[in-house]
Design an enzyme around this catalytic site. Structure first.
Site, PDB file in Angstrom:
ATOM      1  N   HIS A  31      67.310  40.824  44.308  1.00 42.14           N
ATOM      2  CA  HIS A  31      67.929  39.259  44.693  1.00 42.14           C
ATOM      3  C   HIS A  31      69.387  39.328  44.556  1.00 42.14           C
ATOM      4  O   HIS A  31      70.079  39.925  43.700  1.00 42.14           O
ATOM      5  CB  HIS A  31      67.585  38.531  43.299  1.00 42.14           C
ATOM      6  CG  HIS A  31      67.294  36.837  44.064  1.00 42.14           C
ATOM      7  ND1 HIS A  31      68.643  36.412  43.855  1.00 42.14           N
ATOM      8  CD2 HIS A  31      66.567  36.158  44.762  1.00 42.14           C
ATOM      9  CE1 HIS A  31      68.304  35.196  44.461  1.00 42.14           C
ATOM     10  NE2 HIS A  31      67.098  34.844  44.812  1.00 42.14           N
ATOM     11  N   CYS A  45      67.942  36.259  50.377  1.00 41.76           N
ATOM     12  CA  CYS A  45      67.939  34.865  49.888  1.00 41.76           C
ATOM     13  C   CYS A  45      69.126  34.205  50.658  1.00 41.76           C
ATOM     14  O   CYS A  45      70.218  34.242  50.324  1.00 41.76           O
ATOM     15  CB  CYS A  45      68.094  34.861  48.457  1.00 41.76           C
ATOM     16  SG  CYS A  45      68.019  33.131  47.912  1.00 41.76           S
ATOM     17  N   HIS A  85      63.746  34.824  50.574  1.00 44.08           N
ATOM     18  CA  HIS A  85      63.518  33.427  50.244  1.00 44.08           C
ATOM     19  C   HIS A  85      64.340  32.838  51.259  1.00 44.08           C
ATOM     20  O   HIS A  85      65.431  33.036  51.637  1.00 44.08           O
ATOM     21  CB  HIS A  85      64.357  33.383  48.872  1.00 44.08           C
ATOM     22  CG  HIS A  85      63.957  34.072  47.648  1.00 44.08           C
ATOM     23  ND1 HIS A  85      64.488  34.094  46.525  1.00 44.08           N
ATOM     24  CD2 HIS A  85      62.807  34.561  47.548  1.00 44.08           C
ATOM     25  CE1 HIS A  85      63.533  34.611  45.673  1.00 44.08           C
ATOM     26  NE2 HIS A  85      62.586  34.967  46.153  1.00 44.08           N
ATOM     27  N   ASP A 129      62.040  28.293  49.390  1.00 51.05           N
ATOM     28  CA  ASP A 129      62.602  28.260  47.831  1.00 51.05           C
ATOM     29  C   ASP A 129      62.734  27.033  47.579  1.00 51.05           C
ATOM     30  O   ASP A 129      61.980  26.113  48.033  1.00 51.05           O
ATOM     31  CB  ASP A 129      64.035  29.108  48.083  1.00 51.05           C
ATOM     32  CG  ASP A 129      64.513  29.786  46.801  1.00 51.05           C
ATOM     33  OD1 ASP A 129      64.050  29.571  46.005  1.00 51.05           O
ATOM     34  OD2 ASP A 129      65.455  30.455  46.935  1.00 51.05           O
ATOM     35  N   HIS A 130      63.706  26.944  46.816  1.00 47.23           N
ATOM     36  CA  HIS A 130      64.011  25.590  46.180  1.00 47.23           C
ATOM     37  C   HIS A 130      63.829  24.310  47.035  1.00 47.23           C
ATOM     38  O   HIS A 130      64.252  24.345  48.364  1.00 47.23           O
ATOM     39  CB  HIS A 130      65.482  25.334  45.503  1.00 47.23           C
ATOM     40  CG  HIS A 130      65.666  26.415  44.647  1.00 47.23           C
ATOM     41  ND1 HIS A 130      66.900  26.613  44.366  1.00 47.23           N
ATOM     42  CD2 HIS A 130      65.124  27.488  44.223  1.00 47.23           C
ATOM     43  CE1 HIS A 130      67.016  27.663  43.451  1.00 47.23           C
ATOM     44  NE2 HIS A 130      65.963  28.284  43.444  1.00 47.23           N
ATOM     45  N   TYR A 135      61.490  23.458  42.135  1.00 46.24           N
ATOM     46  CA  TYR A 135      59.904  23.853  42.299  1.00 46.24           C
ATOM     47  C   TYR A 135      59.114  23.011  42.276  1.00 46.24           C
ATOM     48  O   TYR A 135      57.984  23.256  41.648  1.00 46.24           O
ATOM     49  CB  TYR A 135      59.866  25.128  41.204  1.00 46.24           C
ATOM     50  CG  TYR A 135      60.691  26.117  41.520  1.00 46.24           C
ATOM     51  CD1 TYR A 135      60.203  27.161  42.588  1.00 46.24           C
ATOM     52  CD2 TYR A 135      62.004  26.508  40.985  1.00 46.24           C
ATOM     53  CE1 TYR A 135      61.113  28.338  43.017  1.00 46.24           C
ATOM     54  CE2 TYR A 135      62.782  27.830  41.209  1.00 46.24           C
ATOM     55  CZ  TYR A 135      62.342  28.594  42.343  1.00 46.24           C
ATOM     56  OH  TYR A 135      62.942  29.928  42.844  1.00 46.24           O
TER      57      TYR A 135
HETATM   58  C1  DNO Z   1      65.685  31.042  41.729  1.00 44.90           C
HETATM   59  C2  DNO Z   1      65.345  32.277  42.009  1.00 44.90           C
HETATM   60  C3  DNO Z   1      65.834  33.523  40.893  1.00 44.90           C
HETATM   61  C4  DNO Z   1      65.200  34.745  41.145  1.00 44.90           C
HETATM   62  C5  DNO Z   1      65.927  35.894  40.418  1.00 44.90           C
HETATM   63  C6  DNO Z   1      65.197  37.421  40.968  1.00 44.90           C
HETATM   64  O1  DNO Z   1      65.191  30.111  42.089  1.00 44.90           O
HETATM   65  O2  DNO Z   1      65.470  32.657  43.229  1.00 44.90           O
HETATM   66  O3  DNO Z   1      65.772  33.031  39.684  1.00 44.90           O
HETATM   67  O4  DNO Z   1      63.851  34.736  40.756  1.00 44.90           O
HETATM   68  O5  DNO Z   1      67.165  35.972  40.495  1.00 44.90           O
HETATM   69  O6  DNO Z   1      65.205  37.891  39.627  1.00 44.90           O
END
Ligand code: DNO
Length: 351
Positions: free
Chosen positions: A198, A236, A263, A308-309, A322
């Site tokens: 990531h 991401c 992501h 993602d978020h 989340y």
């Molecule tokens: C946040 C996530 C990160 C991710 C870590 C992977 O929302 O994308 O916390 O899980 O960085 O290790």
């Protein structure tokens, strides 16, 4: 493309039954949250989690994350034992049929925000980051003053950790990462597990600690450390998209063949080192989501992707970033974009 969704395990207010009802949803992204950092993830626990997920008609697609202990990032003498535990966990993922492992190599702090509930004009709330606010955070009280999910460190623990990093600059961190990779990637290959690093979030150093996965140049370097499909990226969009210097479409094109997980999240850059999280569609923020997904498809990406978020909308209360509703809307948008891109790409290819 396998649409997936992060689930924080049995204590998550968002249930597997909720997730299953999202259109075209097939995969679960989760972790064994109760295994202490540095210990081996037991195979029987993984199998039990898998059975629970499959009982809801879903697949255990990704582990996010097995945390890398600080001693490994720092290159301390205990690292060999910890890396060997990490390797055993990877073998167990393979034995449980989990093919993707998302993890990060950020010193001390994982993703960091300065406000977890910024109120938008429409009444929804979102996560935001302002460098000035970060610079104003007093870490002498440990992580107590820090919004987000940083592990809870006391003032003393945090002080010791930050002092240890004085010896570790970005070059040393990269060497320690190479040492880790040289041990774990062969095990991942053997186990059939695709590792997905990531990027740093935000993609620049914070609190004076080094960070090495935030730009195209840095990603080129870390991917070159070990040449294997099993050492790949989590692309991401939200992390990389927080820096105006990152051309996400070009990066998706270049790194697409090494992307093992995506992501998808949109951010709006609001200043030099300031950004806010916004809804997933391209038009809502600074990320050209359609362009990125198109480039990933062109590069042959066929792995898991997750919204993602999300914001908090419709009065939902929950874990910042989340909740269920906005992430479900995000998933639906992503599926629509993929369907449309596939059709237009077929037209393009046959024209
Ligand atoms: C946040 C996530 C990160 C991710 C870590 C992977 O929302 O994308 O916390 O899980 O960085 O290790």
């Amino acid at each position: 493309m396998k649409m997936s969704f992060r689930w924080y395990g049995p204590d998550d207010p968002v249930t597997l039954a909720n997730i299953r009802q999202i259109p075209a949803m097939t995969g679960i992204v989760t972790a064994l949250y109760d295994v202490p950092v540095g210990e081996v993830w037991p195979l029987d626990k993984l199998m039990a989690r898998k059975a629970q997920i499959e009982a809801h008609g879903l697949e255990f697609a990704v582990v996010e994350s097995i945390p890398v202990p600080e001693a490994v990032k720092l290159g301390l003498p205990d690292r060999d034992r910890l890396i060997s535990n990490y390797c055993r966990s990877i073998s167990h993922l393979g034995a449980a049929g989990v093919q993707v492992l998302c993890y990060n190599f950020m010193p001390v702090f994982d993703w960091t925000r300065t406000n977890l509930a910024h109120v938008n004009a429409d009444g929804s709330t979102a996560l935001t980051f302002r460098q000035d606010d970060l610079d104003g955070i007093d870490l002498s009280r440990g992580t107590a003053g820090l919004p987000g999910w940083a592990d809870a460190y006391s003032a003393e623990q945090l002080g010791t950790l930050r002092a240890s990093y004085k010896e570790v600059d970005a070059e040393r961190l990269l060497e320690n990462f190479a040492y880790f990779l040289r041990a774990v990637v062969p095990v991942a290959e053997e186990a059939g597990v695709f590792m997905a690093l990531h990027p740093d979030d935000p993609p620049w150093p914070i609190f004076g600690l080094p960070r090495i996965v935030g730009s195209a140049e840095q990603i080129r370097r870390v991917l070159a450390l070990v040449d294997s499909r099993h050492h790949g990226l989590t692309f991401c969009t939200g992390s990389l998209g927080a820096s105006a210097d990152n051309d996400l479409v070009a990066m998706a094109r270049e790194f697409g063949p090494r992307v093992n997980f995506t992501h998808a999240r949109n951010v709006l850059i609001t200043g030099e080192r300031d950004f806010m999280e916004v809804p997933h569609p391209s038009r809502c923020g600074s990320v050209d989501m359609v362009g990125v997904l198109d480039a990933l498809l062109d590069a042959g990406f066929d792995g898991p992707i997750r919204p993602d978020h999300g914001r908090m909308i419709w009065g939902e209360q929950g874990r910042p970033g989340y909740g269920l509703y906005d992430r479900a809307l995000g998933a639906t948008y992503l599926v629509g974009v993929f369907d449309a891109l596939k059709r237009s790409n077929t037209r393009r290819d046959t024209a």
